[in-house]
Design an enzyme around this catalytic site. Structure first.
Site, PDB file in Angstrom:
ATOM      1  N   CYS A  63      -1.885  -6.518  10.409  1.00 32.86           N
ATOM      2  CA  CYS A  63      -2.624  -5.314   9.964  1.00 32.86           C
ATOM      3  C   CYS A  63      -3.119  -4.461  11.129  1.00 32.86           C
ATOM      4  O   CYS A  63      -3.599  -3.351  10.913  1.00 32.86           O
ATOM      5  CB  CYS A  63      -3.781  -5.725   9.074  1.00 32.86           C
ATOM      6  SG  CYS A  63      -3.264  -6.825   7.743  1.00 32.86           S
ATOM      7  N   HIS A 117      -8.676  -0.335   8.977  1.00 36.68           N
ATOM      8  CA  HIS A 117      -7.726  -1.065   8.133  1.00 36.68           C
ATOM      9  C   HIS A 117      -8.396  -1.323   6.779  1.00 36.68           C
ATOM     10  O   HIS A 117      -9.571  -1.659   6.710  1.00 36.68           O
ATOM     11  CB  HIS A 117      -7.345  -2.380   8.805  1.00 36.68           C
ATOM     12  CG  HIS A 117      -6.613  -3.311   7.894  1.00 36.68           C
ATOM     13  ND1 HIS A 117      -5.554  -2.890   7.121  1.00 36.68           N
ATOM     14  CD2 HIS A 117      -6.804  -4.633   7.611  1.00 36.68           C
ATOM     15  CE1 HIS A 117      -5.116  -3.919   6.409  1.00 36.68           C
ATOM     16  NE2 HIS A 117      -5.861  -4.979   6.677  1.00 36.68           N
ATOM     17  N   ASN A 170      -4.509  -3.540  -0.125  1.00 32.29           N
ATOM     18  CA  ASN A 170      -4.301  -3.856   1.294  1.00 32.29           C
ATOM     19  C   ASN A 170      -2.808  -3.738   1.596  1.00 32.29           C
ATOM     20  O   ASN A 170      -2.011  -4.542   1.127  1.00 32.29           O
ATOM     21  CB  ASN A 170      -4.808  -5.280   1.559  1.00 32.29           C
ATOM     22  CG  ASN A 170      -4.660  -5.697   3.008  1.00 32.29           C
ATOM     23  OD1 ASN A 170      -3.926  -5.070   3.776  1.00 32.29           O
ATOM     24  ND2 ASN A 170      -5.342  -6.756   3.390  1.00 32.29           N
TER      25      ASN A 170
END
Ligand code: UT7
Length: 308
Positions: free
Chosen positions: A109, A233, A263
């Site tokens: 990520c 993020h 996500n």
């Protein structure tokens, strides 16, 4: 001295939208639990990592008013490549008609921030314009019957065109970090599915995001009041809120799209950045603080001065 500026942006998400209520049809979960614990309301599921990357990349080219032939290199951040060999970037490069080198970055990520710094380094070394994409199909490596992980993942891509500029440019500071002793917290073996120790990742994420974001601000000679927009993020709304509080950056100055996309790993920062730009929240001279964290563990932050 050669620096960078971002001249174009684009995104792509699969057509299929899966709401929390849709998830609750197959899993022992509920819209109320998912919203309260994560901030996610829906996510897009489907497509391929290269297909989404091609669509986002073309949109970014159109936005920048550039043709693919004018792009020197392609950097693709992904944790979910189409295959093991070759990398996914060459497929995207070929489809778009970009001429130079093309390679994948897997920093989970944190991949988009790793890619941004890599692109800036290539440009400092003499490269012309670079396309940077974060593209993921996390649903392909997720056990959609495991409620602990299925409810958080989404698929999508975001791309930017990064141009050389004379002088220092807009990347004011950056740091890239990793700690492989924590690799067991979030992993996927060949042929397997994602495993995440959610609680432990959560705890560590808040700590490392705050530490690296504070370092990036200090290295840029800025404080929290100088940051126009935090672009974090998008892993969990509660992580974003905890980080904002500790950094002293109000939530109103934060780009949040987790409610719509879930996500999406390395695609989440460019999806959030794109949303802020098209929403009129980013202006010339603004200071943007990008920060990511994920499997590895890896974490990274960068401060960008917009425009120029
Ligand atoms: O992107 C890179 C890094 N990833 C992250 O940063 C993710 C970080 N972690 C998280 O976002 C959170 O840990 C999760 C959203 C994954 C989980 O939230 P949590 O608040 O940490 O829940 P938990 O795992 O501690 O579970 C709490 C309770 C448990 O029940 P008991 O033992 O208290 O009875 C779970 O079984 O909630 C239960 N639970 C669920 N209930 C309904 C776990 N998942 C679900 C679910 N629906 N989907």
């Amino acid at each position: 001295m050669r620096g960078i500026r971002i001249s174009g942006w684009g995104i792509a998400v699969p057509d299929k939208v899966v709401t929390n209520d849709d998830m609750a049809l197959n899993l022992d979960t509920s819209d109320a639990w998912i919203v309260e614990r994560t901030g996610i309301r829906e996510r897009h599921i489907g497509g391929t990592t290269s297909g989404l990357a091609i669509e986002a990349g073309q949109a970014a080219l159109d936005c920048a008013g550039r043709t693919a032939a004018e792009i020197d290199h392609l950097v693709l951040a992904t944790t979910t490549p189409d295959g093991i060999v070759p990398g996914t970037a060459p497929s995207v490069q070929h489809a778009l008609g970009i001429k130079g080198g093309a390679f994948d970055i897997n920093a989970a990520c944190s991949g988009f921030v790793y890619g941004l710094v890599t692109a800036a380094g290539l440009i400092a070394a003499g490269s012309g314009p670079i396309m940077l994409i974060g593209s993921e199909t996390l649903s392909n490596i997720t056990d959609m019957n495991d409620r602990a992980i299925a409810i958080i993942v989404g698929d999508g891509a975001g791309a930017v065109i990064i141009e050389p500029v004379d002088g220092a440019g807009g990347l004011l500071s950056w740091n890239l970090n990793s700690d492989g002793s924590l690799r067991h917290l979030l992993k996927c073996e060949h042929g397997g599915t994602l495993f995440m120790d959610g609680k432990e990742v959560f705890r560590k994420a808040v700590r490392v995001v705050v530490e690296s974001a504070e370092r990036a601000m200090a290295d840029a000679g800025l404080g929290p009041d100088d940051i126009s927009l935090l672009v974090p993020h998008q892993a969990n709304l509660r992580i974003i809120q905890a980080a904002c509080q500790r950094l002293g950056i109000p939530e109103e100055r934060t780009a949040v799209v987790i409610d719509r996309y879930g996500n999406t790993s390395s695609a989440s920062i460019p999806l959030a950045l794109h949303d802020a730009i098209v929403g009129g929240r980013v202006h010339d001279g603004d200071h943007l603080l990008l920060t990511g964290f994920g499997g590895g563990m890896t974490w990274a932050s960068a401060v960008l001065r917009w425009g120029g």
